[in-house]
Design a protein around this motif. Structure first.
Motif, PDB file in Angstrom:
ATOM      1  N   GLY A   5       0.816  -1.223   0.000  1.00  0.00           N
ATOM      2  CA  GLY A   5       0.000   0.000   0.000  1.00  0.00           C
ATOM      3  C   GLY A   5       0.846   1.267   0.000  1.00  0.00           C
ATOM      4  O   GLY A   5       0.456   2.290   0.569  1.00  0.00           O
ATOM      5  N   GLY A   6       2.046   1.185  -0.590  1.00  0.00           N
ATOM      6  CA  GLY A   6       2.914   2.367  -0.700  1.00  0.00           C
ATOM      7  C   GLY A   6       3.787   2.584   0.527  1.00  0.00           C
ATOM      8  O   GLY A   6       4.566   3.540   0.588  1.00  0.00           O
ATOM      9  N   ASN A   7       3.708   1.695   1.504  1.00  0.00           N
ATOM     10  CA  ASN A   7       4.500   1.851   2.729  1.00  0.00           C
ATOM     11  C   ASN A   7       5.918   1.323   2.559  1.00  0.00           C
ATOM     12  O   ASN A   7       6.873   1.863   3.107  1.00  0.00           O
ATOM     13  N   GLY A   8       6.040   0.238   1.795  1.00  0.00           N
ATOM     14  CA  GLY A   8       7.340  -0.462   1.712  1.00  0.00           C
ATOM     15  C   GLY A   8       7.456  -1.481   2.833  1.00  0.00           C
ATOM     16  O   GLY A   8       6.612  -1.527   3.734  1.00  0.00           O
ATOM     17  N   VAL A   9       8.509  -2.279   2.773  1.00  0.00           N
ATOM     18  CA  VAL A   9       8.681  -3.335   3.791  1.00  0.00           C
ATOM     19  C   VAL A   9       9.565  -2.830   4.934  1.00  0.00           C
ATOM     20  O   VAL A   9      10.433  -1.982   4.746  1.00  0.00           O
ATOM     21  N   ASP A  10       9.348  -3.377   6.117  1.00  0.00           N
ATOM     22  CA  ASP A  10      10.097  -2.949   7.307  1.00  0.00           C
ATOM     23  C   ASP A  10      11.482  -3.589   7.363  1.00  0.00           C
ATOM     24  O   ASP A  10      12.404  -3.017   7.938  1.00  0.00           O
ATOM     25  N   TYR A  11      11.598  -4.798   6.799  1.00  0.00           N
ATOM     26  CA  TYR A  11      12.875  -5.539   6.841  1.00  0.00           C
ATOM     27  C   TYR A  11      13.153  -6.134   5.464  1.00  0.00           C
ATOM     28  O   TYR A  11      12.236  -6.624   4.807  1.00  0.00           O
ATOM     29  N   ILE A  12      14.417  -6.134   5.084  1.00  0.00           N
ATOM     30  CA  ILE A  12      14.819  -6.863   3.873  1.00  0.00           C
ATOM     31  C   ILE A  12      16.039  -7.709   4.198  1.00  0.00           C
ATOM     32  O   ILE A  12      17.001  -7.220   4.810  1.00  0.00           O
ATOM     33  N   LEU A  13      15.989  -8.981   3.815  1.00  0.00           N
ATOM     34  CA  LEU A  13      17.187  -9.821   3.906  1.00  0.00           C
ATOM     35  C   LEU A  13      17.853  -9.733   2.537  1.00  0.00           C
ATOM     36  O   LEU A  13      17.423 -10.380   1.579  1.00  0.00           O
ATOM     37  N   GLU A  14      18.857  -8.870   2.409  1.00  0.00           N
ATOM     38  CA  GLU A  14      19.497  -8.558   1.126  1.00  0.00           C
ATOM     39  C   GLU A  14      20.576  -9.603   0.870  1.00  0.00           C
ATOM     40  O   GLU A  14      21.720  -9.436   1.274  1.00  0.00           O
ATOM     41  N   THR A  15      20.210 -10.679   0.221  1.00  0.00           N
ATOM     42  CA  THR A  15      21.137 -11.790   0.010  1.00  0.00           C
ATOM     43  C   THR A  15      21.893 -11.676  -1.307  1.00  0.00           C
ATOM     44  O   THR A  15      22.711 -12.540  -1.614  1.00  0.00           O
ATOM     45  N   CYS A  16      21.618 -10.639  -2.086  1.00  0.00           N
ATOM     46  CA  CYS A  16      22.170 -10.622  -3.450  1.00  0.00           C
ATOM     47  C   CYS A  16      23.286  -9.614  -3.671  1.00  0.00           C
ATOM     48  O   CYS A  16      24.169  -9.848  -4.479  1.00  0.00           O
ATOM     49  N   GLY A  17      23.255  -8.462  -3.026  1.00  0.00           N
ATOM     50  CA  GLY A  17      24.371  -7.526  -3.149  1.00  0.00           C
ATOM     51  C   GLY A  17      24.117  -6.372  -4.091  1.00  0.00           C
ATOM     52  O   GLY A  17      22.979  -5.924  -4.275  1.00  0.00           O
ATOM     53  N   GLY A  21      12.704   4.465   7.207  1.00  0.00           N
ATOM     54  CA  GLY A  21      13.176   3.997   8.518  1.00  0.00           C
ATOM     55  C   GLY A  21      13.282   2.491   8.632  1.00  0.00           C
ATOM     56  O   GLY A  21      13.578   1.975   9.710  1.00  0.00           O
ATOM     57  N   GLY A  22      13.066   1.784   7.534  1.00  0.00           N
ATOM     58  CA  GLY A  22      13.141   0.316   7.562  1.00  0.00           C
ATOM     59  C   GLY A  22      14.590  -0.171   7.661  1.00  0.00           C
ATOM     60  O   GLY A  22      15.535   0.615   7.507  1.00  0.00           O
ATOM     61  N   MET A  23      14.737  -1.468   7.917  1.00  0.00           N
ATOM     62  CA  MET A  23      16.096  -2.016   8.091  1.00  0.00           C
ATOM     63  C   MET A  23      16.445  -2.997   6.970  1.00  0.00           C
ATOM     64  O   MET A  23      15.659  -3.902   6.659  1.00  0.00           O
ATOM     65  N   ILE A  24      17.596  -2.779   6.398  1.00  0.00           N
ATOM     66  CA  ILE A  24      18.073  -3.677   5.348  1.00  0.00           C
ATOM     67  C   ILE A  24      19.309  -4.412   5.880  1.00  0.00           C
ATOM     68  O   ILE A  24      20.269  -3.790   6.321  1.00  0.00           O
ATOM     69  N   SER A  25      19.228  -5.725   5.920  1.00  0.00           N
ATOM     70  CA  SER A  25      20.368  -6.531   6.371  1.00  0.00           C
ATOM     71  C   SER A  25      21.150  -6.984   5.152  1.00  0.00           C
ATOM     72  O   SER A  25      20.639  -7.730   4.312  1.00  0.00           O
ATOM     73  N   VAL A  26      22.367  -6.496   5.037  1.00  0.00           N
ATOM     74  CA  VAL A  26      23.194  -6.816   3.870  1.00  0.00           C
ATOM     75  C   VAL A  26      23.912  -8.125   4.168  1.00  0.00           C
ATOM     76  O   VAL A  26      24.756  -8.201   5.059  1.00  0.00           O
ATOM     77  N   ILE A  27      23.542  -9.161   3.426  1.00  0.00           N
ATOM     78  CA  ILE A  27      23.969 -10.523   3.773  1.00  0.00           C
ATOM     79  C   ILE A  27      24.847 -11.156   2.700  1.00  0.00           C
ATOM     80  O   ILE A  27      25.874 -11.753   2.998  1.00  0.00           O
ATOM     81  N   GLY A  28      24.434 -11.057   1.440  1.00  0.00           N
ATOM     82  CA  GLY A  28      25.083 -11.895   0.427  1.00  0.00           C
ATOM     83  C   GLY A  28      25.540 -11.169  -0.814  1.00  0.00           C
ATOM     84  O   GLY A  28      25.368  -9.959  -0.965  1.00  0.00           O
ATOM     85  N   PHE A  29      26.126 -11.967  -1.703  1.00  0.00           N
ATOM     86  CA  PHE A  29      26.762 -11.398  -2.899  1.00  0.00           C
ATOM     87  C   PHE A  29      26.448 -12.283  -4.108  1.00  0.00           C
ATOM     88  O   PHE A  29      27.309 -12.591  -4.912  1.00  0.00           O
TER      89      PHE A  29
END
Ligand SMILES: NC(=O)c1ccc[n+]([C@@H]2O[C@H](COP(=O)([O-])OP(=O)(O)OC[C@H]3O[C@@H](n4cnc5c(N)ncnc54)[C@H](OP(=O)(O)O)[C@@H]3O)[C@@H](O)[C@H]2O)c1
Length: 345
Positions: free
Chosen positions: A230-242, A256-264
């Motif tokens: 609904g235009g809010n966006g997600v609160d968390y992302i598991l960023e596994t790709c880089g 203000g959401g959190m992005i966890s930088v995990i993978g490449f």
């Protein structure tokens, strides 16, 4: 029995450069335990290690594999709280009991010999008991070690996820699907992407994804995430790709959401490197690099999973042996899997 089969890399250019060796079964020294390995979960990292592309230190003739579940066979002098027959997992990083890892220098299957062997001696401080009565297999428990701790760290290691918040997972690999199972059990709204409609069907029907997006047929998947939320966006992302996906990830994130930088898994071409700083500021994003996690985080994940008998997603198991491990690594590299690929002993 005094000897065991151990797999070691001879060179690290392709994943079939493994030797099957007969080596002595070590004894548990002071503050150590000897574990009979029952299952090992493989990771994308094991492929990177085997082809010499892992960006952190690796021992030349390393025994690969970081994630083991097994049974304690004997305990060394001074060990308290463990006894023969305990069903256990071993933390990825042998040195970090609490707080962030301080280096990549004590991780199994990289700088330190890993777990693709029948018996392993490790410091008792790195060992976590799993409930013997749980319905989870050894392969499922082994899958919690790196993948489960990483996903747990991303969801609970800093700003803890709350029920009703929205989480995005990229692709249907081990970290993503395990994270999906954890987030779903915690009452989050889950969105997952994949290159395959069939994998998305599985993510929805088997693992409870609320929303799915095919990133091949919907290349502007961030806009789709915005639409879903609904235009809010997600609160968390598991960023596994880089760097290949981080621009769209930041576009899909809530303010203000959190992005966890995990993978490449996906790297942008040099000339297409996104302006990450601008995007981070523009979203007021919390950006957090993830280094697997401490033994404490592994313990928390084990408790959460064990209390619910969560169906940790093991897609395929192979039997221990050089040829089968090579086949399993090839299967993992082919990207056909949804969830984890394991080696049972
Ligand atoms: N920092 C840490 O502590 C930590 C811990 C664990 C893992 N990792 C890293 O995290 C990454 C994921 O690990 P994993 O074990 O989950 O890997 P994996 O099981 O091998 O995941 C592979 C899947 O990633 C998806 N993928 C690849 N490129 C993609 C793209 N451009 N967009 C979306 N999805 C894409 C594909 O899913 P589909 O087939 O569904 O498209 C593919 O099947 C790896 O780089 C690994 O080294 C880091």
């Amino acid at each position: 029995m005094t000897t065991q089969t151990v797999l070691r890399h001879t060179t690290r250019t392709t994943w079939d450069n493994l030797a099957s060796l007969t080596e002595p079964i070590p004894s548990a020294g002071k503050h150590e335990v000897l574990i009979k390995v029952r299952s090992v979960a493989l990771n994308f990292r094991d492929i990177a290690v085997s082809v010499g592309k892992y960006p952190f230190p690796v021992k030349d003739d390393v025994v690969p594999g970081s994630d083991a579940a097994g049974d304690i066979v004997s305990v060394g002098e001074g060990v308290a709280g463990f006894s023969e027959g305990d069903k256990v997992v071993v933390a990825f990083d042998l040195a970090t009991a609490y707080g962030p890892m301080k280096s990549w220098g004590s991780g199994l299957g990289g700088p330190v010999d890993g777990v693709l062997r029948e018996y392993v001696v490790v410091p008792a401080q790195a060992v976590v008991k799993v409930p013997r009565a749980s319905g989870l297999s050894y392969a499922q428990w082994a899958s919690v070690v790196c993948t489960g701790t990483t996903a747990w760290n991303a969801l609970y290691g800093n700003l803890p996820l709350k029920p009703g918040q929205a989480v995005l997972f990229l692709g249907t690999g081990g970290v993503s699907i395990t994270g999906l199972v954890l987030a779903k059990a915690a009452g989050a709204t889950t969105i997952i992407t994949s290159s395959s409609d069939e994998k998305l069907r599985l993510a929805k029907e088997k693992y409870g994804a609320d929303y799915t997006i095919n990133y091949k047929t919907t290349p502007d998947w961030a806009a789709e995430v915005q639409k879903i939320t609904g235009g809010n966006g997600v609160d968390y992302i598991l960023e596994t790709c880089g760097s290949g996906t981080i621009k769209q990830s930041l576009e899909a994130l809530a303010f203000g959401g959190m992005i966890s930088v995990i993978g490449f898994l996906s790297q942008a071409a040099q000339e297409e490197m996104p302006d990450v700083a601008g995007l981070v500021i523009g979203k007021g994003a919390v950006v957090r690099g993830i280094m697997i996690g401490s033994k404490q985080l592994l313990e928390e994940a084990v408790r959460f999973i064990g209390a619910r008998d969560l169906a940790i997603p093991v897609e395929k198991t192979f039997t221990f042996g050089k040829d089968q491990v090579v086949e399993a690594l090839g299967y993992l590299a082919s990207g056909q899997h949804v969830g984890k690929v394991c080696i049972d002993f």
